[in-house]
Design a protein around this motif. Structure first.
Motif, PDB file in Angstrom:
ATOM      1  N   LEU A 330     -37.709  -3.368   5.175  1.00  0.00           N
ATOM      2  CA  LEU A 330     -38.538  -4.492   4.762  1.00  0.00           C
ATOM      3  C   LEU A 330     -38.913  -4.385   3.288  1.00  0.00           C
ATOM      4  N   VAL A 331     -39.264  -3.172   2.871  1.00  0.00           N
ATOM      5  CA  VAL A 331     -39.623  -2.952   1.467  1.00  0.00           C
ATOM      6  C   VAL A 331     -38.420  -3.214   0.569  1.00  0.00           C
ATOM      7  N   GLU A 332     -37.235  -2.796   0.996  1.00  0.00           N
ATOM      8  CA  GLU A 332     -36.038  -3.034   0.193  1.00  0.00           C
ATOM      9  C   GLU A 332     -35.783  -4.528   0.033  1.00  0.00           C
ATOM     10  N   SER A 333     -35.938  -5.282   1.118  1.00  0.00           N
ATOM     11  CA  SER A 333     -35.764  -6.731   1.056  1.00  0.00           C
ATOM     12  C   SER A 333     -36.819  -7.376   0.166  1.00  0.00           C
ATOM     13  N   LEU A 334     -38.056  -6.886   0.296  1.00  0.00           N
ATOM     14  CA  LEU A 334     -39.157  -7.424  -0.498  1.00  0.00           C
ATOM     15  C   LEU A 334     -38.958  -7.139  -1.980  1.00  0.00           C
ATOM     16  N   VAL A 335     -38.481  -5.942  -2.312  1.00  0.00           N
ATOM     17  CA  VAL A 335     -38.232  -5.584  -3.713  1.00  0.00           C
ATOM     18  C   VAL A 335     -37.171  -6.498  -4.310  1.00  0.00           C
ATOM     19  N   LEU A 336     -36.102  -6.747  -3.560  1.00  0.00           N
ATOM     20  CA  LEU A 336     -35.049  -7.647  -4.041  1.00  0.00           C
ATOM     21  C   LEU A 336     -35.605  -9.040  -4.328  1.00  0.00           C
ATOM     22  N   CYS A 337     -36.418  -9.563  -3.415  1.00  0.00           N
ATOM     23  CA  CYS A 337     -36.953 -10.910  -3.574  1.00  0.00           C
ATOM     24  C   CYS A 337     -37.976 -10.995  -4.707  1.00  0.00           C
ATOM     25  N   LEU A 338     -38.846  -9.989  -4.799  1.00  0.00           N
ATOM     26  CA  LEU A 338     -39.859 -10.018  -5.862  1.00  0.00           C
ATOM     27  C   LEU A 338     -39.231  -9.852  -7.242  1.00  0.00           C
ATOM     28  N   ALA A 339     -38.223  -8.980  -7.327  1.00  0.00           N
ATOM     29  CA  ALA A 339     -37.521  -8.818  -8.608  1.00  0.00           C
ATOM     30  C   ALA A 339     -36.841 -10.127  -8.985  1.00  0.00           C
ATOM     31  N   GLY A 340     -36.174 -10.748  -7.986  1.00  0.00           N
ATOM     32  CA  GLY A 340     -35.567 -12.051  -8.250  1.00  0.00           C
ATOM     33  C   GLY A 340     -36.604 -13.099  -8.586  1.00  0.00           C
ATOM     34  N   GLY A 341     -37.782 -13.017  -7.946  1.00  0.00           N
ATOM     35  CA  GLY A 341     -38.849 -13.972  -8.213  1.00  0.00           C
ATOM     36  C   GLY A 341     -39.374 -13.879  -9.628  1.00  0.00           C
ATOM     37  N   VAL A 342     -39.575 -12.637 -10.111  1.00  0.00           N
ATOM     38  CA  VAL A 342     -40.054 -12.443 -11.490  1.00  0.00           C
ATOM     39  C   VAL A 342     -39.051 -12.998 -12.497  1.00  0.00           C
ATOM     40  N   LEU A 343     -37.778 -12.657 -12.296  1.00  0.00           N
ATOM     41  CA  LEU A 343     -36.741 -13.174 -13.197  1.00  0.00           C
ATOM     42  C   LEU A 343     -36.634 -14.696 -13.069  1.00  0.00           C
ATOM     43  N   GLY A 344     -36.816 -15.215 -11.855  1.00  0.00           N
ATOM     44  CA  GLY A 344     -36.780 -16.657 -11.648  1.00  0.00           C
ATOM     45  C   GLY A 344     -37.911 -17.372 -12.356  1.00  0.00           C
ATOM     46  N   ILE A 345     -39.107 -16.758 -12.339  1.00  0.00           N
ATOM     47  CA  ILE A 345     -40.254 -17.344 -13.041  1.00  0.00           C
ATOM     48  C   ILE A 345     -39.977 -17.431 -14.539  1.00  0.00           C
ATOM     49  N   LEU A 346     -39.469 -16.335 -15.103  1.00  0.00           N
ATOM     50  CA  LEU A 346     -39.144 -16.332 -16.536  1.00  0.00           C
ATOM     51  C   LEU A 346     -38.088 -17.388 -16.863  1.00  0.00           C
TER      52      LEU A 346
END
Length: 405
Positions: A330-346
């Motif tokens: 779950l943490v691995e999936s969450l890390v992937l999504c949050l990292a993508g989310g930060v880059l997506g926000i930028l």
């Protein structure tokens, strides 16, 4: 295994498959960026409409000559029904802050060798308060100028720029409007485009009596601007105005009004509702790409579970519980999504600014859109990561150790 250890394991797993992880995050990046850009475009349109209506005046009712299909400001209509006396009578009503008549005409303006065609708007000094105009130089004309039918004018910045050379102060200069000589007494600061795209700075304000007696030859006015004392009193004022005008114009209950009252607050609310609906539609379409990115996350995590089956069996053999394995994936999936989310926000913020700069669209980035996108990406990470994580946690340790790729 605590969250820190799960995070380290997840990060090592992502680093071990950099290309696959990058492609997995790409769906989230595109989805988050799309949501932010779409919401910013919708919010920008809404803010522009709100600013443009606000620039016309706050708590404002506009009364036009003619029935509900009557002419707009400055247009030529077949019905003339409003007078200066009507405006004065309305100004005496309860909860009315200002009542300002208008009568517009087109004017051929000349100063020296420079000529320009602009709208000449006959009105009273209270128009400056209603429209919230500020002056870059000079002053507005006075009530005495209205009484004396004075030949004075307050010009917009567009008129000033097209008639006068740089460095010349228009105040005190004489211009001709339709071959009549006017003295410029003030220059307005720029207000930009109006709601329908008209240039609000391409206008000349003169005393309304001057337009009536010397330019148009009419005792009527085209519009009366009524400013309520507060937003809460708008409906009350509108009802009183309609009743007063029907009495003054001797209109029976069976006859149609010879005037049309428009509530700008209602117009603003209707337009904000429309743009809000458009924004939600755009955001919903953009959110589809986030869901596609979430499906990509699930797919990659299932592949990861299959590839690491022996590793999972080994962890369980040395004491890892189902909860540990579940949390790890779950943490691995969450890390992937949050990292993508930060880059997506930028990407979304930069994209919105580029659209505003190169496409000329108004965009307005809010913290709401950023938090919504970030929260959505986190939810997707948990939602689409749960099934692969649950599958990994449910593996039989002995069978997992026997597994061969």
């Amino acid at each position: 295994m605590n969250f820190t250890n799960n995070y380290e394991v997840a990060l090592n797993g992502i680093k071990a498959n950099k290309m696959r992880s990058s492609l997995t995050m790409l769906g989230i990046i595109i989805g988050v960026a799309a949501v932010i850009i779409m919401i910013s475009v919708g919010q920008g349109a809404s803010k522009r409409i709100s600013d443009q209506i606000s620039s016309m005046g706050s708590n404002l009712l506009m009364i036009y000559s003619g029935s509900s299909g009557g002419p707009m400001r400055g247009a030529s209509g077949s019905v003339n029904s409003l007078t200066l006396d009507d405006a004065e009578a309305i100004g005496e009503l309860d909860q009315v802050a200002n009542s300002v008549p208008e009568l517009s005409t087109s004017g051929n303006v000349q100063y020296g060798n420079q000529t320009w065609t602009s709208t000449v708007d006959g009105t009273t000094p209270e128009m400056q308060e209603i429209k919230q105009w500020t002056l870059s130089s000079g002053s507005y004309f006075s009530d005495e100028d209205v009484t004396n039918v004075s030949m004075v004018a307050v010009i917009g910045s567009t008129v000033a720029e097209n008639l006068f050379s740089s460095g010349t102060d228009p105040v005190g200069q004489s211009i001709t409007i339709n071959k009549l000589t006017f003295k410029v007494v003030g220059v307005l600061n720029s207000k930009g485009a109006a709601m329908m795209g008209q240039d609000q700075d391409d206008i000349i304000y003169v005393p309304i009596t001057t337009v009536q007696l010397r330019m148009v030859g009419s005792k009527y006015v085209r519009t009366i601007n009524v400013q309520a004392a507060s937003e809460n009193s708008m409906s009350y004022v509108q009802s009183n105005v309609e009743e007063l005008l029907r009495q003054r114009h001797r209109i029976s209950d069976t006859e149609e009004d010879d005037f049309n009252v428009r509530n700008l607050t209602s117009v603003l609310e209707a337009m904000e509702t429309a743009t809000g609906t458009m924004t939600m539609l755009l955001a919903s379409v953009a959110a589809v790409s986030l869901l596609v990115g979430g499906i990509g996350i699930m797919n990659i995590m299932l592949v990861s579970v299959t590839e690491r089956t022996r590793e999972i069996g080994l962890r369980m053999a040395v004491g890892a519980t189902e909860s540990n394995i579940l949390n790890q994936f779950l943490v691995e999936s969450l890390v992937l999504c949050l990292a993508g989310g930060v880059l997506g926000i930028l990407t979304g913020v930069v994209g919105a600014k580029l659209i505003s700069k190169f496409a000329g669209w108004n965009t307005y980035i809010t913290m709401y859109s950023i938090l919504l996108s970030a929260g959505f990406s986190a939810v997707i990470g948990v939602f689409f990561g749960y099934y692969p994580a649950k599958k990994a946690a449910g593996l039989d340790p002995i069978e997992a150790l026997r597994f061969e790729k």
